[in-house]
Scaffold this active site. Sequence first.
Site, PDB file in Angstrom:
ATOM      1  N   ASP A  67       0.885  -1.158   0.000  1.00 49.93           N
ATOM      2  CA  ASP A  67       0.000   0.000   0.000  1.00 49.93           C
ATOM      3  C   ASP A  67       0.916   1.198   0.000  1.00 49.93           C
ATOM      4  O   ASP A  67       1.840   1.287   0.826  1.00 49.93           O
ATOM      5  CB  ASP A  67      -0.953   0.013   1.188  1.00 49.93           C
ATOM      6  CG  ASP A  67      -2.155   0.915   0.909  1.00 49.93           C
ATOM      7  OD1 ASP A  67      -2.879   0.639  -0.063  1.00 49.93           O
ATOM      8  OD2 ASP A  67      -2.343   1.907   1.628  1.00 49.93           O
ATOM      9  N   ARG A 182       9.288   1.426  -3.011  1.00 55.97           N
ATOM     10  CA  ARG A 182       9.028  -0.019  -2.959  1.00 55.97           C
ATOM     11  C   ARG A 182      10.329  -0.797  -2.834  1.00 55.97           C
ATOM     12  O   ARG A 182      10.407  -1.778  -2.106  1.00 55.97           O
ATOM     13  CB  ARG A 182       8.251  -0.473  -4.197  1.00 55.97           C
ATOM     14  CG  ARG A 182       6.820  -0.005  -4.172  1.00 55.97           C
ATOM     15  CD  ARG A 182       5.970  -0.627  -5.281  1.00 55.97           C
ATOM     16  NE  ARG A 182       4.670   0.024  -5.265  1.00 55.97           N
ATOM     17  CZ  ARG A 182       4.344   1.054  -6.023  1.00 55.97           C
ATOM     18  NH1 ARG A 182       5.196   1.545  -6.899  1.00 55.97           N
ATOM     19  NH2 ARG A 182       3.151   1.600  -5.922  1.00 55.97           N
TER      20      ARG A 182
END
Length: 196
Positions: A67, A182
């Site tokens: 997320d 990420r």
Amino acid sequence: MKVVLATHNPHKIAEFQQILAMTRPDLEVVGYDGPEPVEDGVTFAENALLKARAAAAHTGLAAMADDSGICVDVLGGSPGIFSAYWAGQKKDAQANLDLLLDQLADIADPHRAAQFVSTIALVTPEGTEHTVAGVWPGRLAREAAGGGGFGYDPIFIPDGQDGPERSVGEFSDEEKQSQSHRARAFQALIPLLQVL
């Protein structure tokens, strides 16, 4: 070994596959074709866990879920968890980007600090749960540049660049995957993946 990535977003699947190829080529990321849970958490971690739990339960495999979003200092950290829906429920990436630029139109460059944030949850079928986070600091440009990446990439200028500053939309895939929020979160996840 296979790990399911709890997303229906092909961009995220491609990013995770590229990051894994550079860091853990022995792991195979597979897409998730099950139902999407309602993301009613109020933090990145809560929403990542909701998605990973659903994917682990549906597939019987260890599941990862990301997320993530962009957090703008002058907006008190918004869009944050609402990044994908900033301009409405359609998840229109261009409308989201345009709205954010419009909202910041009168904000001077020194006050345009922002960061991409990613929280990755790892959930095993046995119920073991972990979350890790990665932050990519930078600032927002006044207009989009570059055709690479997706979402807010064309207006995000990361800190610490060598040479002329560029938006992430102007980065190569390899540059982005080695530096992104990420990638930073995944680096923190690697030791946890060793036990799978």
